[in-house]
Write a protein that holds these residues in place. Structure first.
Motif, PDB file in Angstrom:
ATOM      1  N   ASN A  35     -45.652 -58.626 -19.554  1.00 13.56           N
ATOM      2  CA  ASN A  35     -47.036 -58.863 -19.151  1.00 13.56           C
ATOM      3  C   ASN A  35     -47.624 -60.153 -19.698  1.00 13.56           C
ATOM      4  O   ASN A  35     -48.440 -60.786 -19.033  1.00 13.56           O
ATOM      5  CB  ASN A  35     -47.922 -57.685 -19.573  1.00 13.56           C
ATOM      6  N   PHE A  52     -48.003 -63.256 -17.576  1.00 13.94           N
ATOM      7  CA  PHE A  52     -48.907 -63.293 -16.436  1.00 13.94           C
ATOM      8  C   PHE A  52     -50.377 -63.159 -16.827  1.00 13.94           C
ATOM      9  O   PHE A  52     -51.232 -62.973 -15.971  1.00 13.94           O
ATOM     10  CB  PHE A  52     -48.516 -62.185 -15.437  1.00 13.94           C
ATOM     11  N   VAL A 101     -50.130 -69.280 -17.052  1.00  8.08           N
ATOM     12  CA  VAL A 101     -49.045 -68.747 -16.232  1.00  8.08           C
ATOM     13  C   VAL A 101     -48.183 -69.910 -15.772  1.00  8.08           C
ATOM     14  O   VAL A 101     -48.685 -70.928 -15.293  1.00  8.08           O
ATOM     15  CB  VAL A 101     -49.596 -67.941 -15.030  1.00  8.08           C
ATOM     16  N   TRP A 111     -43.785 -69.737 -11.195  1.00  4.62           N
ATOM     17  CA  TRP A 111     -44.094 -68.511 -10.450  1.00  4.62           C
ATOM     18  C   TRP A 111     -44.876 -68.851  -9.188  1.00  4.62           C
ATOM     19  O   TRP A 111     -44.597 -68.326  -8.110  1.00  4.62           O
ATOM     20  CB  TRP A 111     -44.889 -67.529 -11.304  1.00  4.62           C
TER      21      TRP A 111
END
Length: 184
Positions: A99, A102, A107, A111
């Motif tokens: 976790n 993110f 971030v 991604w």
């Protein structure tokens, strides 16, 4: 003795994808190095996980490039993407559960890059009339990541054969997202 950082990351990925709660001592043993050596390269678990994220995203970007998402039909491109993702699926399945990767504003851009490429593929399939338009491209992309992760766990645990990885994911995903003609 020179430590091959890439080899340490591969060993850490293999271990952590099987046992997400593994300690740094266990990671060091799996990599064939001492704990002090591991800590010289990765100050702690968070640093190691961030390095694994970089490594995993490079692998994912390689898979996306190899899949040639802009060539052929969207369904065929999706099949190629799933097949190419197999080599990094176990690492992605681990990273998706972390976790802290993110949360907040830090971030990793990898991604978003991967997400944009896959969303564009899904949107192309929707525009071609092959994929359903009542499901958002973002949802289909999330479903793909979920299936890749689930299949990686199932292969690793021996619940499905590795040779069935691509077939099982694509059949389930395409079975759900492919537009059906409506008979009147």
């Amino acid at each position: 003795m020179t430590v091959d950082r890439e080899q340490v990351l591969r060993a850490a990925a293999a271990l952590l994808s099987r046992k997400g709660s593994a300690t740094m001592d266990e990671v060091a043993r799996a990599a064939g190095i001492g704990r002090a050596t591991l800590h010289r390269h990765f100050a702690g678990r968070d640093t190691l996980v961030r390095a694994l994220e970089d490594y995993g995203l490079r692998e994912l970007e390689t898979a996306i490039e190899a899949a040639k998402l802009d060539e052929g039909s969207a369904a065929d491109a999706l099949r190629r993407l799933v097949a190419e993702s197999e080599r990094c699926a176990h690492l992605l399945s681990f990273l998706i559960t972390e976790n802290q990767l993110f949360e907040g504003e830090d971030v990793h851009q990898g991604w978003q890059r991967a997400d944009r490429r896959i969303v564009a593929l899904v949107q192309r399939g929707q525009e071609e009339g092959v994929f359903r338009i009542d499901l958002t491209s973002a949802w289909i992309t999330e479903a793909l990541f979920g299936l890749v992760s689930s299949a990686a766990w199932a292969v690793q645990s021996g619940r499905i054969a590795a040779r069935d990885y691509t077939f099982m994911i694509t059949e389930l995903l395409l079975g759900g997202v492919t537009r059906r003609s409506v008979e009147k």
